[in-house]
Design an enzyme around this catalytic site. Structure first.
Site, mmCIF file in Angstrom:
data_model
loop_
_atom_site.group_PDB
_atom_site.id
_atom_site.type_symbol
_atom_site.label_atom_id
_atom_site.label_comp_id
_atom_site.label_asym_id
_atom_site.label_seq_id
_atom_site.Cartn_x
_atom_site.Cartn_y
_atom_site.Cartn_z
ATOM 1 N N ARG A 140 -6.967 -2.572 -12.890
ATOM 2 C CA ARG A 140 -7.765 -3.316 -12.391
ATOM 3 C C ARG A 140 -8.226 -3.239 -10.442
ATOM 4 O O ARG A 140 -10.094 -3.082 -10.204
ATOM 5 C CB ARG A 140 -7.997 -5.149 -12.643
ATOM 6 C CG ARG A 140 -8.295 -4.933 -14.226
ATOM 7 C CD ARG A 140 -8.704 -6.592 -14.733
ATOM 8 N NE ARG A 140 -9.072 -6.534 -16.311
ATOM 9 C CZ ARG A 140 -8.597 -7.254 -16.658
ATOM 10 N NH1 ARG A 140 -6.314 -7.549 -16.412
ATOM 11 N NH2 ARG A 140 -8.370 -6.888 -17.919
ATOM 12 N N ALA A 198 9.749 -7.337 8.108
ATOM 13 C CA ALA A 198 10.191 -7.948 9.418
ATOM 14 C C ALA A 198 9.770 -7.489 10.765
ATOM 15 O O ALA A 198 10.820 -8.076 11.680
ATOM 16 C CB ALA A 198 11.506 -6.474 8.905
ATOM 17 N N HIS A 210 14.511 -0.446 -1.876
ATOM 18 C CA HIS A 210 13.041 -0.885 -1.637
ATOM 19 C C HIS A 210 11.934 -0.402 -3.022
ATOM 20 O O HIS A 210 11.253 -1.163 -3.173
ATOM 21 C CB HIS A 210 12.967 0.258 -0.709
ATOM 22 C CG HIS A 210 13.483 -0.033 1.276
ATOM 23 N ND1 HIS A 210 14.427 -0.337 1.681
ATOM 24 C CD2 HIS A 210 13.008 -0.887 1.446
ATOM 25 C CE1 HIS A 210 14.053 -0.870 2.965
ATOM 26 N NE2 HIS A 210 13.416 -1.355 2.454
ATOM 27 N N ASP A 217 14.271 4.516 7.434
ATOM 28 C CA ASP A 217 13.693 3.160 8.166
ATOM 29 C C ASP A 217 15.145 2.666 8.578
ATOM 30 O O ASP A 217 15.528 1.412 7.908
ATOM 31 C CB ASP A 217 12.918 2.815 6.847
ATOM 32 C CG ASP A 217 12.454 1.155 7.143
ATOM 33 O OD1 ASP A 217 12.346 1.229 9.089
ATOM 34 O OD2 ASP A 217 12.085 0.686 6.358
#
Length: 380
Positions: A220, A133, A244, A267
């Site tokens: 990996r 954002a 989220h 948040d």
């Protein structure tokens, strides 16, 4: 003035027990098991946890910290206080440097008054590829001189800086921030595993909203998530709003880092506590639909409408973590990160009486800050 809260399920560092506590001059002076001596203010068996500590929040109740308006910021803090957040940090977002500096200077006044616990610079030193954002046109490579200017504007009240360690000059800026007493947090980053480790070695000690705005965990190419979870020097932030992060991944992170290295955050942005609609977030415009905040142009998730009481409840009910452990993640761990755990963060003799009273369904029924009821539970 002395007050005894009795008939409570008290959550301390030793776990949860039936008992009571006494408060004098804003601090906890006694904690007991069983029936309280003499008369007390009965909490009717309600759960008492330490006041929540939110180290990453951008706003609420229609107001936004990045606006840098002290009156609005005070209203934001009051809104979250009513939800149990007795200590909070004001998080800013990427903006022109002069705007960030002005906002930091204005919010420093509230920090000096004790209304806020500090200021968090989230940007502008973050990766364009993971800007979320934040306005990509305003992102910059880290600058030691710019950091000094921003810290000067914050007058010693800047607590945290989010930075992407792979950017040119980032490691030097991390070292400078830490040397000045500022927490360096890694986030909004495309760093590989090894570069994340370099950031930690330079002094970074927090993961800004783990999982979000960073590469996914790969078998990996483990990326930053593995490096941040495995290092005992790092505290990971988690947003538990049902948007989220999936509950399974929340549980994975909590098991890996433990409650001592996990900090629940909101948040939150201006729409927290408000309805759907259009809201500002720094220079960006955010649309909120069904409680989910997204940038109007592009659709990236733009903070949350979460409050800490909801994060607490969700972590107990949907992730399956015991209330005493969730209390640590919502209070003591972020207090420790902020260097405030000697005064707040747990129900401990000698600490401030910052308390949240929760009912049977874990809804907030009472909030006390520094021994004063902000929201008095019925019957107390």
């Amino acid at each position: 003035m002395s007050i005894t809260l009795s008939d409570a399920r008290v959550v301390t560092l030793d776990g949860e027990h039936d008992g009571w506590l006494t408060i004098e001059d804003g601090r906890i002076t006694h904690i007991g098991h069983g029936a309280a001596p003499g008369n007390g203010h009965s909490l009717g068996g309600r759960l008492v946890v330490p006041g929540f500590v939110d180290m990453h929040s951008h706003g609420g109740a229609g107001g936004s910290f990045p606006d840098g308006d002290p009156g609005t910021a005070a209203e934001v803090a009051a809104f979250h206080l009513g939800k149990g957040t007795t200590t909070m940090v004001a998080s800013l977002v990427t903006a022109p440097l002069d705007r960030i500096a002005r906002a930091a200077s204005a919010l420093a006044d509230l920090c000096e008054q004790g209304l806020l616990a500090g200021i968090h610079f989230e940007g502008p030193y973050i990766a364009r590829s993971r800007c979320g954002a934040h306005d990509p046109a305003l992102l910059r490579d880290p600058s030691r001189e710019e950091l000094r200017q921003l810290l000067k504007a914050g007058r010693g009240q800047v607590r945290m800086l989010t930075i992407a360690p792979e950017l040119p000059g980032a490691l030097d800026v991390i070292r400078d921030a830490v040397a000045d007493g500022v927490i360096a947090a890694l986030g909004h980053s495309d760093a590989v595993y090894d570069k994340t480790i370099e950031g930690i070695e330079a002094g970074a000690s927090v993961a800004t909203h783990l999982y979000n705005a960073m590469p996914q965990l790969g078998h990996r190419n483990p990326g930053p998530i593995a490096a941040l979870l495995e290092d005992d020097r790092v505290t990971v932030e988690l947003i538990n709003d049902g948007v989220h992060v999936h509950p399974a991944m929340l549980g994975l992170a909590i098991r890996a880092a433990g409650s001592g290295r996990t900090a629940l955050i909101t948040d939150a942005m201006a729409a927290a506590g408000m309805g759907d609609g259009r809201y500002p977030l720094g220079p960006m415009t955010v649309d909120v639909k069904d409680g989910v905040a997204r940038i109007a142009d592009g659709g990236s998730i733009a903070g949350s409408t979460l409050t800490m009481d909801v994060a607490f409840k969700r972590t107990v009910e949907q992730v399956g973590v015991a209330p005493a452990e969730v209390a640590r993640m919502a209070s003591l761990t972020p207090a420790r990160v902020l260097g405030l755990d000697h005064e707040i963060g747990s129900i401990t003799v000698g600490k401030y009486a910052d308390l949240v009273v929760l009912g049977d369904t874990l809804e907030v029924e009472g909030v006390m800050r520094r021994g004063v009821w902000i929201r008095r539970p019925s019957g107390a």
